[in-house]
Design an enzyme around this catalytic site. Structure first.
Site, PDB file in Angstrom:
ATOM      1  N   LYS A  61      -4.514  -9.601  -1.593  1.00  0.00           N
ATOM      2  CA  LYS A  61      -4.450  -9.907  -3.024  1.00  0.00           C
ATOM      3  C   LYS A  61      -5.642 -10.792  -3.385  1.00  0.00           C
ATOM      4  CE  LYS A  61      -0.276  -8.051  -3.291  1.00  0.00           C
ATOM      5  NZ  LYS A  61      -0.011  -6.758  -3.961  1.00  0.00           N
ATOM      6  N   SER A 116      -1.944  -1.678  -5.244  1.00  0.00           N
ATOM      7  CA  SER A 116      -1.766  -2.945  -5.949  1.00  0.00           C
ATOM      8  C   SER A 116      -3.081  -3.626  -6.325  1.00  0.00           C
ATOM      9  CB  SER A 116      -0.924  -3.906  -5.104  1.00  0.00           C
ATOM     10  OG  SER A 116      -1.633  -4.341  -3.958  1.00  0.00           O
TER      11      SER A 116
END
Length: 254
Positions: A105, A44
């Site tokens: 993230k 990701s």
């Protein structure tokens, strides 16, 4: 002679136990208050972070919550010596929907920000984020396609309002979350996104991740200390010469 020998043996064992206990305590202090190692299990954050990267996360960057302590005992609420992450920081945090799971993230939205995706372009407070096309990413498939292998994917350079720049990948021209509603970040929360935009479950998915409370922040990603190719195992030392990504050692995470 036997009594003296036995005493020395007992003393040696005791000293060994004390050294081990001291070493464990030092390791516990370092892990809790300074640095904690993490590894990257998914794509990701490609191409910034690759599957198989091992990195150090600074625990002191944003202060400490009970999630900073091993096993996360609920000894207190809020943060001690807390400070907010900067826009663009890469952060490890506990998933709000499942606080036993760590995610990593990039911080995109700060408290009070309005965040939206329009035709694959990121908007913050109704202003498009500067984006520049780069050469294609070529590497281990970042899009989760069947068969995997080496892929070529569109790559962009984004520059946030505070000047932080980084690369993003674009697997599809009209991806599932390329057009969204406006997200208004609540007070005390942050909006996180993966750099691999079409293959990242992040704050855009309110039912799965959503806005991340400050209390859930673990630390800031600082440096890659080891990296091994996707699908390889670090314990297979005999495969290191060609499986280890030597060029990623001690790379600062941006």
């Amino acid at each position: 002679m036997s009594v003296t020998s036995g005493t020395k043996t007992e003393s040696g064992v005791g000293e060994t136990i004390r050294v081990v206990i001291h070493a464990l305590l030092i390791a516990l202090v370092i892990r809790t208050f300074l640095f904690q190692p993490f590894n990257i299990p998914s794509g990701s954050m490609k191409a910034t972070l690759l599957v198989g990267d091992y990195l150090f996360v600074s625990k002191y960057s944003y202060g400490y919550s009970h999630y900073s302590i091993p096993f996360s005992p609920p000894l207190f609420s809020g943060r001690i010596w807390g400070s907010d992450p900067a826009r663009g920081d890469i952060v490890v945090f506990r998933l709000p929907k499942d606080d036993s799971t760590d995610y990593i993230k990039r911080v995109i939205g700060l408290p009070g920000d309005r965040v939206q995706m329009r035709d694959g372009l990121l908007y913050i407070n109704d202003t498009p984020v500067e984006r520049q096309r780069m050469s294609e990413y070529v590497g281990e498939d970042p899009c989760g396609s069947e068969g995997g292998g080496i892929s070529r994917v569109k790559r962009w350079k984004e520059t946030l309002p505070n000047g932080v720049s980084y690369e993003t990948l674009d697997c599809a021209d009209n991806g599932y979350m390329d057009n969204t509603n406006v997200y208004t970040v609540p007070a005390g929360h942050f909006f996180m996104m993966g750099d691999n935009r079409d293959n990242s479950t992040d704050s855009r998915f309110l039912g799965q991740v959503g806005y991340v409370p400050q209390e859930h922040l673990i630390g800031r990603a600082q440096m890659i200390f080891f990296s091994i190719a996707e699908g390889e195992h670090a314990w297979m030392l005999w495969r290191w010469p060609w499986a280890v990504r030597w060029n990623r050692f001690f790379k600062i995470v941006r």
